[in-house]
Design a protein around this motif. Structure first.
Motif, PDB file in Angstrom:
ATOM      1  N   LEU A  49       0.826  -1.200   0.000  1.00 15.78           N
ATOM      2  CA  LEU A  49       0.000   0.000   0.000  1.00 15.78           C
ATOM      3  C   LEU A  49       0.865   1.256   0.000  1.00 15.78           C
ATOM      4  CD1 LEU A  49      -2.683   1.519   0.290  1.00 15.78           C
ATOM      5  CD2 LEU A  49      -2.539   1.132   2.767  1.00 15.78           C
ATOM      6  N   ARG A  50       1.883   1.274   0.834  1.00 18.76           N
ATOM      7  CA  ARG A  50       2.766   2.448   0.898  1.00 18.76           C
ATOM      8  C   ARG A  50       3.537   2.637  -0.401  1.00 18.76           C
ATOM      9  NH1 ARG A  50       3.383   0.095   6.148  1.00 18.76           N
ATOM     10  NH2 ARG A  50       2.380   1.385   7.735  1.00 18.76           N
ATOM     11  N   ARG A  51       4.011   1.524  -0.983  1.00 20.19           N
ATOM     12  CA  ARG A  51       4.751   1.626  -2.249  1.00 20.19           C
ATOM     13  C   ARG A  51       3.868   2.165  -3.358  1.00 20.19           C
ATOM     14  NH1 ARG A  51       6.805  -3.506  -0.822  1.00 20.19           N
ATOM     15  NH2 ARG A  51       5.358  -4.471  -2.308  1.00 20.19           N
ATOM     16  N   ARG A  52       2.664   1.639  -3.459  1.00 21.33           N
ATOM     17  CA  ARG A  52       1.767   2.064  -4.533  1.00 21.33           C
ATOM     18  C   ARG A  52       1.365   3.524  -4.335  1.00 21.33           C
ATOM     19  NH1 ARG A  52       0.814   2.663  -9.471  1.00 21.33           N
ATOM     20  NH2 ARG A  52      -1.360   2.493 -10.148  1.00 21.33           N
ATOM     21  N   ALA A  53       1.129   3.919  -3.101  1.00 18.48           N
ATOM     22  CA  ALA A  53       0.783   5.317  -2.830  1.00 18.48           C
ATOM     23  C   ALA A  53       1.913   6.246  -3.247  1.00 18.48           C
ATOM     24  CB  ALA A  53       0.468   5.486  -1.345  1.00 18.48           C
ATOM     25  N   ALA A  54       3.159   5.860  -2.942  1.00 24.95           N
ATOM     26  CA  ALA A  54       4.313   6.687  -3.312  1.00 24.95           C
ATOM     27  C   ALA A  54       4.447   6.784  -4.824  1.00 24.95           C
ATOM     28  CB  ALA A  54       5.585   6.113  -2.697  1.00 24.95           C
ATOM     29  N   GLU A  55       4.149   5.694  -5.525  1.00 27.52           N
ATOM     30  CA  GLU A  55       4.264   5.689  -6.981  1.00 27.52           C
ATOM     31  C   GLU A  55       3.341   6.711  -7.633  1.00 27.52           C
ATOM     32  OE1 GLU A  55       3.401   1.739  -8.197  1.00 27.52           O
ATOM     33  OE2 GLU A  55       5.316   0.894  -7.511  1.00 27.52           O
ATOM     34  N   ILE A  56       2.157   6.912  -7.073  1.00 27.68           N
ATOM     35  CA  ILE A  56       1.199   7.816  -7.707  1.00 27.68           C
ATOM     36  C   ILE A  56       1.063   9.139  -6.945  1.00 27.68           C
ATOM     37  CG2 ILE A  56      -0.074   5.939  -8.776  1.00 27.68           C
ATOM     38  CD1 ILE A  56      -2.168   6.139  -6.620  1.00 27.68           C
ATOM     39  N   GLY A  57       1.953   9.360  -5.970  1.00 28.98           N
ATOM     40  CA  GLY A  57       2.012  10.647  -5.295  1.00 28.98           C
ATOM     41  C   GLY A  57       0.908  10.909  -4.286  1.00 28.98           C
ATOM     42  N   ILE A  58       0.476   9.864  -3.615  1.00 29.83           N
ATOM     43  CA  ILE A  58      -0.582   9.993  -2.612  1.00 29.83           C
ATOM     44  C   ILE A  58      -0.001   9.748  -1.217  1.00 29.83           C
ATOM     45  CG2 ILE A  58      -2.718   8.951  -1.722  1.00 29.83           C
ATOM     46  CD1 ILE A  58      -3.139  10.674  -4.149  1.00 29.83           C
ATOM     47  N   GLY A  59      -0.362  10.609  -0.272  1.00 26.39           N
ATOM     48  CA  GLY A  59       0.021  10.393   1.120  1.00 26.39           C
ATOM     49  C   GLY A  59      -0.957   9.443   1.787  1.00 26.39           C
ATOM     50  N   VAL A  60      -0.430   8.546   2.610  1.00 26.95           N
ATOM     51  CA  VAL A  60      -1.271   7.561   3.296  1.00 26.95           C
ATOM     52  C   VAL A  60      -0.930   7.557   4.778  1.00 26.95           C
ATOM     53  CG1 VAL A  60      -1.881   5.133   3.521  1.00 26.95           C
ATOM     54  CG2 VAL A  60      -1.490   6.090   1.267  1.00 26.95           C
ATOM     55  N   HIS A  61      -1.947   7.705   5.611  1.00 34.11           N
ATOM     56  CA  HIS A  61      -1.785   7.590   7.056  1.00 34.11           C
ATOM     57  C   HIS A  61      -2.641   6.421   7.534  1.00 34.11           C
ATOM     58  CE1 HIS A  61       0.420  11.375   7.480  1.00 34.11           C
ATOM     59  NE2 HIS A  61      -0.422  11.874   6.588  1.00 34.11           N
ATOM     60  N   VAL A  62      -2.014   5.439   8.170  1.00 40.37           N
ATOM     61  CA  VAL A  62      -2.706   4.237   8.635  1.00 40.37           C
ATOM     62  C   VAL A  62      -2.659   4.195  10.155  1.00 40.37           C
ATOM     63  CG1 VAL A  62      -2.773   1.719   8.601  1.00 40.37           C
ATOM     64  CG2 VAL A  62      -2.105   2.976   6.539  1.00 40.37           C
ATOM     65  N   ARG A  63      -3.824   4.048  10.781  1.00 39.82           N
ATOM     66  CA  ARG A  63      -3.914   3.885  12.228  1.00 39.82           C
ATOM     67  C   ARG A  63      -4.744   2.648  12.534  1.00 39.82           C
ATOM     68  NH1 ARG A  63      -6.020   9.434  14.737  1.00 39.82           N
ATOM     69  NH2 ARG A  63      -7.670   9.020  13.201  1.00 39.82           N
ATOM     70  N   ASP A  64      -4.315   1.864  13.507  1.00 42.73           N
ATOM     71  CA  ASP A  64      -5.050   0.668  13.907  1.00 42.73           C
ATOM     72  C   ASP A  64      -5.579   0.830  15.321  1.00 42.73           C
ATOM     73  OD1 ASP A  64      -4.579  -0.505  11.464  1.00 42.73           O
ATOM     74  OD2 ASP A  64      -2.790  -1.581  12.128  1.00 42.73           O
ATOM     75  N   THR A  65      -6.284   1.923  15.541  1.00 44.18           N
ATOM     76  CA  THR A  65      -6.793   2.252  16.876  1.00 44.18           C
ATOM     77  C   THR A  65      -8.282   2.585  16.865  1.00 44.18           C
ATOM     78  OG1 THR A  65      -6.143   4.572  16.560  1.00 44.18           O
ATOM     79  CG2 THR A  65      -4.555   3.113  17.650  1.00 44.18           C
ATOM     80  N   LYS A  66      -8.956   2.352  15.762  1.00 41.68           N
ATOM     81  CA  LYS A  66     -10.357   2.749  15.613  1.00 41.68           C
ATOM     82  C   LYS A  66     -11.291   1.674  16.174  1.00 41.68           C
ATOM     83  CE  LYS A  66     -12.724   6.098  13.477  1.00 41.68           C
ATOM     84  NZ  LYS A  66     -12.487   7.535  13.693  1.00 41.68           N
ATOM     85  N   THR A  67     -12.119   2.048  17.123  1.00 43.03           N
ATOM     86  CA  THR A  67     -13.093   1.125  17.698  1.00 43.03           C
ATOM     87  C   THR A  67     -14.350   1.121  16.842  1.00 43.03           C
ATOM     88  OG1 THR A  67     -12.277   1.484  19.935  1.00 43.03           O
ATOM     89  CG2 THR A  67     -14.501   0.588  19.718  1.00 43.03           C
ATOM     90  N   LYS A  68     -14.702  -0.039  16.300  1.00 45.14           N
ATOM     91  CA  LYS A  68     -15.830  -0.135  15.382  1.00 45.14           C
ATOM     92  C   LYS A  68     -16.968  -1.010  15.898  1.00 45.14           C
ATOM     93  CE  LYS A  68     -12.503   0.384  11.658  1.00 45.14           C
ATOM     94  NZ  LYS A  68     -11.841  -0.274  10.524  1.00 45.14           N
ATOM     95  N   VAL A  69     -16.747  -1.701  17.012  1.00 46.28           N
ATOM     96  CA  VAL A  69     -17.806  -2.535  17.588  1.00 46.28           C
ATOM     97  C   VAL A  69     -17.909  -2.247  19.079  1.00 46.28           C
ATOM     98  CG1 VAL A  69     -17.579  -4.369  15.865  1.00 46.28           C
ATOM     99  CG2 VAL A  69     -16.248  -4.500  17.976  1.00 46.28           C
ATOM    100  N   ALA A  70     -19.122  -2.369  19.613  1.00 44.49           N
ATOM    101  CA  ALA A  70     -19.355  -2.118  21.026  1.00 44.49           C
ATOM    102  C   ALA A  70     -20.637  -2.822  21.449  1.00 44.49           C
ATOM    103  CB  ALA A  70     -19.455  -0.619  21.297  1.00 44.49           C
ATOM    104  N   GLU A  71     -20.827  -2.935  22.766  1.00 44.13           N
ATOM    105  CA  GLU A  71     -22.058  -3.487  23.329  1.00 44.13           C
ATOM    106  C   GLU A  71     -22.809  -2.380  24.049  1.00 44.13           C
ATOM    107  OE1 GLU A  71     -24.668  -4.919  26.441  1.00 44.13           O
ATOM    108  OE2 GLU A  71     -22.705  -4.019  26.816  1.00 44.13           O
ATOM    109  N   ARG A  72     -24.098  -2.242  23.759  1.00 46.67           N
ATOM    110  CA  ARG A  72     -24.935  -1.218  24.382  1.00 46.67           C
ATOM    111  C   ARG A  72     -26.239  -1.839  24.841  1.00 46.67           C
ATOM    112  NH1 ARG A  72     -25.657   3.058  19.814  1.00 46.67           N
ATOM    113  NH2 ARG A  72     -27.116   3.948  21.323  1.00 46.67           N
ATOM    114  N   ASP A  73     -26.414  -1.940  26.154  1.00 50.70           N
ATOM    115  CA  ASP A  73     -27.679  -2.426  26.719  1.00 50.70           C
ATOM    116  C   ASP A  73     -28.075  -3.789  26.166  1.00 50.70           C
ATOM    117  OD1 ASP A  73     -27.880   0.022  28.110  1.00 50.70           O
ATOM    118  OD2 ASP A  73     -28.862   0.968  26.386  1.00 50.70           O
TER     119      ASP A  73
END
Length: 206
Positions: A49-73
């Protein structure tokens, strides 16, 4: 979008979501091209992903800290989303013992996509993540109970992380044994969205 998967059964529900969030910076057409390659499965690893982004001049920021599931009531809530031209679109899955619903949120509006009862797997995500998940479920699921459902979901999350850079190695897994009407939480989220106060979900887009 990334990957959220749930099993809704007669003994409860279980849901998992990866934690990846990707921000693309640069020319809009190049961003779209890179996203297309990522979401159709051509980009498998983070390095690629980083290599391909560099090839076409796109900046990429990747974070693996996003909470997408939870329990509610007693209800499990999972969410995937995307931002395009400043517009945030979210698809949210609500699951509890024996029932589930899927809804789309955009701005102050909510659209009910589907709802159902009984035992089933449900998957949200980009095209390649959904394809991987559905293949893994067909391979691993033998019609057992909750323990087998958990094993199937774990297998799916691990396989997806190895197969597409759109899904992180890290994931969260939540469960509930309770039977609650998922529409109760969905309606609360819809009311909050309509009031312009956001949705109190504990899950976030990615």
């Amino acid at each position: 979008m990334s990957l959220v998967i749930a099993f809704i059964g007669s003994q409860g529900a279980v849901m998992a979501g990866d934690m990846r969030e990707i921000l693309f910076l640069g020319d809009a057409s190049c961003r779209e091209a890179l996203e297309a390659e990522l979401y159709d499965g051509r980009i498998v690893t983070d390095d690629a992903l980083r290599r391909r982004a560099a090839e076409i001049g796109i900046g990429v920021h990747v974070r693996d800290t996003k909470t997408k599931v939870a329990e509610r009531d007693g209800i499990l809530v999972g969410e995937v989303g995307e931002t395009e031209a400043g517009i945030v679109r979210k698809r949210r899955l609500y699951a509890s013992q024996g029932n589930y619903a899927i809804a789309d949120f955009e701005g102050d509006s909510m659209t009910l996509v589907s709802k159902g009862t009984g035992s089933t797997f449900t998957v949200l995500g980009n095209a390649v993540a959904k394809e991987i998940a559905n293949r893994c479920i067909r391979e691993a699921w033998k019609g057992g109970g909750m323990a087998e459902a958990v094993r199937t979901i774990v297998f799916t999350m691990q396989t997806a992380a190895r197969t597409t850079a759109s899904v992180s190695n890290e994931y969260l897994l939540v469960q509930t044994p309770h039977r609650k009407d998922v529409v109760t939480v969905l309606e609360k989220d819809a009311a909050r969205a309509a009031a312009g106060r956001g949705e109190e979900s504990g899950s976030c887009s990615g």
